[in-house]
Scaffold this active site. Sequence first.
Site, short mmCIF file in Angstrom:
data_model
loop_
_atom_site.label_atom_id
_atom_site.label_comp_id
_atom_site.label_asym_id
_atom_site.label_seq_id
_atom_site.Cartn_x
_atom_site.Cartn_y
_atom_site.Cartn_z
N GLU A 1 0.89 -1.15 -0.08
CA GLU A 1 -0.07 -0.03 -0.07
C GLU A 1 1.00 1.33 -0.03
O GLU A 1 1.71 1.35 0.94
CB GLU A 1 -0.92 0.01 1.25
CG GLU A 1 -1.71 1.37 1.37
CD GLU A 1 -2.33 1.29 2.66
OE1 GLU A 1 -2.87 0.14 3.27
OE2 GLU A 1 -2.78 2.69 3.09
N ARG B 1 0.62 10.47 0.54
CA ARG B 1 1.06 11.50 1.27
C ARG B 1 2.51 12.43 0.87
O ARG B 1 2.73 13.10 1.39
CB ARG B 1 1.42 10.89 2.62
CG ARG B 1 0.15 10.40 3.36
CD ARG B 1 0.45 9.61 4.76
NE ARG B 1 -0.32 8.78 5.13
CZ ARG B 1 -0.18 7.87 6.24
NH1 ARG B 1 1.25 8.04 6.84
NH2 ARG B 1 -0.93 6.97 6.25
N THR C 1 -4.24 6.00 1.90
CA THR C 1 -4.57 7.62 2.64
C THR C 1 -5.55 8.35 1.26
O THR C 1 -5.24 9.53 0.97
CB THR C 1 -3.31 8.38 2.66
OG1 THR C 1 -2.37 7.43 3.45
CG2 THR C 1 -3.58 9.67 3.52
N LYS D 1 -11.13 -1.17 6.96
CA LYS D 1 -9.76 -0.75 7.91
C LYS D 1 -10.19 -0.27 9.16
O LYS D 1 -11.32 0.47 9.39
CB LYS D 1 -9.25 0.22 7.14
CG LYS D 1 -7.84 0.89 7.90
CD LYS D 1 -6.92 1.84 6.63
CE LYS D 1 -6.23 2.97 7.51
NZ LYS D 1 -5.03 2.91 7.01
C1 3PG Z 1 -1.85 3.98 7.90
O1 3PG Z 1 -1.54 4.76 7.19
O2 3PG Z 1 -2.63 3.03 8.02
C2 3PG Z 1 -0.71 4.38 9.19
O3 3PG Z 1 -0.29 5.34 8.95
C3 3PG Z 1 0.35 3.30 9.40
O4 3PG Z 1 0.58 3.46 10.53
P1 3PG Z 1 1.90 3.17 11.20
O5 3PG Z 1 2.89 3.86 10.59
O6 3PG Z 1 1.62 3.50 12.63
O7 3PG Z 1 2.38 1.55 11.02
#
Ligand code: 3PG
Length: 208
Positions: free
Chosen positions: A42, A46, A70, A130
């Site tokens: 994924e 960002r 995102t 999610k």
């Molecule tokens: C996401 O986009 O799902 C999270 O930012 C990932 O979270 P983590 O960096 O705490 O694993």
Amino acid sequence: MSSPSESLLDRTPVIPVVVVEDVAHAVPLARALVTGGVRVIELTLRTPAALDAIRAIAAEVPQILVGAGTVLGADHAKRAHDAGARFLVSPGATPSLLDALVSTGLPFLPGTATVSEVLAVREAGVHELKFFPAEASGGASYLSAVASVVPDVRFCPTGGITSVSATSYLALPNVGCVGGSWLTPRDAVAVGDWDRVTRLAAATLSLR
Ligand code: 3PG
């Protein structure tokens, strides 16, 4: 590669959630994950490099299922689809965002953090979600409680999960996989330490 109809939640115990700053990192990073046995990635939308990273991986690493994370609105969903994303992940789920995700025709995981949000998305006919931000929203004990009252919904919890806490999520009946960024540490990516990414990826295969 798994069959295209297989649920996103059942492909791998951990979906690597990746922030790519430099598009040149995208293909070697994806190859390092594949070498470690992880065939899903994924790319979060960002950074300015994210869409080009999706495009590069889709073109050059066919062994991996590349998706966009995102996804915040219709424009993100369309641009990710156009770049070659094969699934979409959003941190939340408004009605218009859900419409945008559905209209791409791609598999997607809409983000939820409360029971009411879960029910709203379920009413729209979506049963794979999610759970975000997982640790800050109550963690595995919260999802365990949700399983008792909404047993027909399954989750990919993401946000603050580590290789240690992943196991308590993966033991739940309503969790198919977790998402996390720990497979692709920024310092490893910055210096091109792809062997480290491969080792971290391989270690996730035995988590479930
Ligand atoms: C996401 O986009 O799902 C999270 O930012 C990932 O979270 P983590 O960096 O705490 O694993």
